[in-house]
Design a protein around this motif. Structure first.
Motif, PDB file in Angstrom:
ATOM      1  N   THR A  77      50.024  39.453  47.438  1.00 29.96           N
ATOM      2  CA  THR A  77      49.153  38.688  48.331  1.00 29.96           C
ATOM      3  C   THR A  77      47.840  39.404  48.578  1.00 29.96           C
ATOM      4  OG1 THR A  77      51.069  37.716  49.411  1.00 29.96           O
ATOM      5  CG2 THR A  77      48.992  37.630  50.618  1.00 29.96           C
ATOM      6  N   TYR A  78      47.875  40.724  48.764  1.00 27.47           N
ATOM      7  CA  TYR A  78      46.634  41.444  49.045  1.00 27.47           C
ATOM      8  C   TYR A  78      45.611  41.219  47.942  1.00 27.47           C
ATOM      9  CZ  TYR A  78      43.394  44.953  50.616  1.00 27.47           C
ATOM     10  OH  TYR A  78      42.262  45.572  51.066  1.00 27.47           O
ATOM     11  N   GLY A  79      46.077  41.197  46.703  1.00 30.80           N
ATOM     12  CA  GLY A  79      45.147  40.991  45.601  1.00 30.80           C
ATOM     13  C   GLY A  79      44.656  39.567  45.470  1.00 30.80           C
ATOM     14  N   SER A  80      45.222  38.645  46.242  1.00 28.74           N
ATOM     15  CA  SER A  80      44.896  37.229  46.072  1.00 28.74           C
ATOM     16  C   SER A  80      44.322  36.592  47.330  1.00 28.74           C
ATOM     17  CB  SER A  80      46.162  36.457  45.652  1.00 28.74           C
ATOM     18  OG  SER A  80      46.735  37.020  44.491  1.00 28.74           O
ATOM     19  N   LEU A  81      44.008  37.379  48.345  1.00 29.65           N
ATOM     20  CA  LEU A  81      43.579  36.803  49.611  1.00 29.65           C
ATOM     21  C   LEU A  81      42.278  36.015  49.484  1.00 29.65           C
ATOM     22  CD1 LEU A  81      44.467  39.672  52.102  1.00 29.65           C
ATOM     23  CD2 LEU A  81      45.429  37.364  52.086  1.00 29.65           C
ATOM     24  N   LEU A 162      51.076  30.702  48.639  1.00 31.45           N
ATOM     25  CA  LEU A 162      49.844  31.350  49.087  1.00 31.45           C
ATOM     26  C   LEU A 162      48.848  30.362  49.694  1.00 31.45           C
ATOM     27  CD1 LEU A 162      48.358  34.025  49.366  1.00 31.45           C
ATOM     28  CD2 LEU A 162      47.433  33.663  47.069  1.00 31.45           C
ATOM     29  N   PRO A 163      48.493  29.269  49.031  1.00 29.61           N
ATOM     30  CA  PRO A 163      47.543  28.340  49.660  1.00 29.61           C
ATOM     31  C   PRO A 163      48.068  27.701  50.944  1.00 29.61           C
ATOM     32  CG  PRO A 163      48.398  27.424  47.595  1.00 29.61           C
ATOM     33  CD  PRO A 163      48.829  28.851  47.652  1.00 29.61           C
ATOM     34  N   LEU A 165      50.130  29.247  53.173  1.00 27.27           N
ATOM     35  CA  LEU A 165      50.001  30.258  54.220  1.00 27.27           C
ATOM     36  C   LEU A 165      48.547  30.465  54.623  1.00 27.27           C
ATOM     37  CD1 LEU A 165      52.655  32.864  53.028  1.00 27.27           C
ATOM     38  CD2 LEU A 165      52.674  31.640  55.187  1.00 27.27           C
ATOM     39  N   LYS A 166      47.627  30.298  53.698  1.00 27.32           N
ATOM     40  CA  LYS A 166      46.212  30.487  54.012  1.00 27.32           C
ATOM     41  C   LYS A 166      45.698  29.467  55.024  1.00 27.32           C
ATOM     42  CE  LYS A 166      44.563  32.782  49.789  1.00 27.32           C
ATOM     43  NZ  LYS A 166      43.725  32.656  48.576  1.00 27.32           N
ATOM     44  N   THR A 167      46.423  28.376  55.220  1.00 22.76           N
ATOM     45  CA  THR A 167      45.999  27.382  56.216  1.00 22.76           C
ATOM     46  C   THR A 167      46.280  27.832  57.636  1.00 22.76           C
ATOM     47  OG1 THR A 167      48.111  26.169  56.177  1.00 22.76           O
ATOM     48  CG2 THR A 167      46.439  25.534  54.556  1.00 22.76           C
ATOM     49  N   GLY A 168      47.014  28.917  57.805  1.00 26.30           N
ATOM     50  CA  GLY A 168      47.322  29.433  59.143  1.00 26.30           C
ATOM     51  C   GLY A 168      48.440  30.438  59.037  1.00 26.30           C
TER      52      GLY A 168
END
Length: 375
Positions: A77-81, A162-163, A165-168
């Motif tokens: 995840t860190y590499g894809s934030l 990932l997308p 989780l990126k919503t919140g």
């Protein structure tokens, strides 16, 4: 472990080393001491419950698997934030990362024990379902492969998770964990084994990957000073040791009370706190100890997959190492003086000639978020 897609963190390699060493000593403690006490092949009956709380925590060293799972979520995840993932490129890299040594052990098991082979079991194992009943069972070569199956189930979900989780991050994580706990509760109420559900399946392990993913976001957006990181890591490690000693005192791994549906979540939160604090505190370390741990971490995948073969082979060779006459102490000494050096030597060999040539074939699987949106 350096990747073309992820910033290199020496402290993450330290953590991989800790997890790999923990699993070696966990299996060495149980297998060598059981052999000394009962002179037969290991079974989960008469589970070790030492009076010493540190040894009791080590007796539940299966928690190293949980640390690996959290680390997977964290580093991917860190590499894809800030970037989007090309799913096919990601899967290709994961194949190059995990399958060469995995397949070597699959075929070693089949070759050593051809009577264990069946096309269905082989296909189930190779195609990512080796953690379920019916998979190829050719110990010691296949004994650790069930965890790779769960990792692969994560990999297939990661480009989708990932997308979302990126919503919140915190809101989505809390909701997903709640759903997993509710579903596990329902499964147990319907007769599922709470231990096996939490330990052997993605339904139990997904908590750890998700919490690791969220830990990467927190690490990026809520940075800690080195002192605060060290304090967090120390507190999390102390809490984990207390939790593991208590876990052992109430029966340890073999028992299956209903409360074990929550245990993967507890492990996930404590290990994630340790990971975030440790990386903040130790990532800038440059001493010999750091370089040594980073080197062990680099070969940790090989250590993980070959160590059980080493310990099993030592036991089946008839070697008895009992200088003190105390089963637990002698098991730890046998692990330190025999199993660990052999494992490190073999793991270095398999890393150099099985893993690394394929690792060099990996490519980039990220796209800048803006480019991905435009596409």
């Amino acid at each position: 472990m350096r990747s073309p897609n992820i910033r290199y963190f020496p402290a993450v390699d330290h953590l991989r080393a800790y997890a790999a060493l923990l699993i070696v000593f966990y299996h060495g403690l149980h297998l060598f001491s059981y052999d000394a006490r009962f002179h037969r092949e290991f079974g989960v009956d008469d589970w070790l419950q030492p009076a010493n709380p540190l040894v009791a925590a080590l007796a539940e060293g299966h928690t190293a698997v949980s640390l690996f799972m959290v680390l997977s979520g964290f580093i991917l995840t860190y590499g894809s934030l800030d970037r989007a993932i090309d799913a096919w490129g990601f899967i290709r890299n994961r194949l190059l990362r995990t399958y060469p040594l995995f397949l070597l052990l699959v075929f070693a098991g089949i070759s050593a024990f051809p009577d264990r082979f069946s096309p269905g079991a082989f296909a189930q194992t190779v195609f990512g379902l080796g953690n379920l009943a019916g998979a190829l069972d050719a110990p010691p070569f296949t004994s650790m492969l069930w965890t790779i199956a769960i990792e692969w189930q994560y990999y297939l979900l990661f480009p989708l998770l990932l997308p979302v989780l990126k919503t919140g991050w915190l809101r989505q994580l809390a909701g997903m964990l709640a759903v997993l706990l509710v579903v596990r509760t329902g499964a147990v109420l319907l007769g599922a084994n709470a231990r096996d559900l939490g330990y052997l399946t993605i339904l139990g392990r997904l908590d750890q990957f998700l919490v690791g993913m969220c830990a990467a976001w927190l690490f990026r957006n809520r940075p800690l000073s080195r002192r605060a990181g060290a304090a967090l890591a120390a507190a999390a490690l102390a809490a984990m040791l207390v939790a593991l000693a208590a876990f052992n005192a109430v029966g340890g791994w073999p028992v299956a009370p209903a409360w074990k549906i929550a245990w993967p979540t507890v492990e996930a939160v404590l290990w994630a706190a340790f990971v975030v604090g440790y990386v903040d505190a130790a990532n800038a370390a440059t001493g010999l100890w750091s370089r040594l741990l980073a080197r062990i971490g680099e070969v940790s995948y090989s250590i993980y997959l070959v160590h059980f073969v080493v310990i099993w082979s030592l036991l089946h060779s008839g070697l008895r190492f009992a200088p003190s006459g105390h089963a637990v102490a002698d098991a730890l000494l046998a692990t330190l003086l025999l199993a660990l050096p052999l494992t490190l030597a073999i793991a270095s060999l398999t890393y150099r000639y099985v893993e690394r040539p394929f690792l060099r074939l990996r490519g980039r699987y990220h796209r800048e978020a803006a480019d991905a949106a435009a596409g």
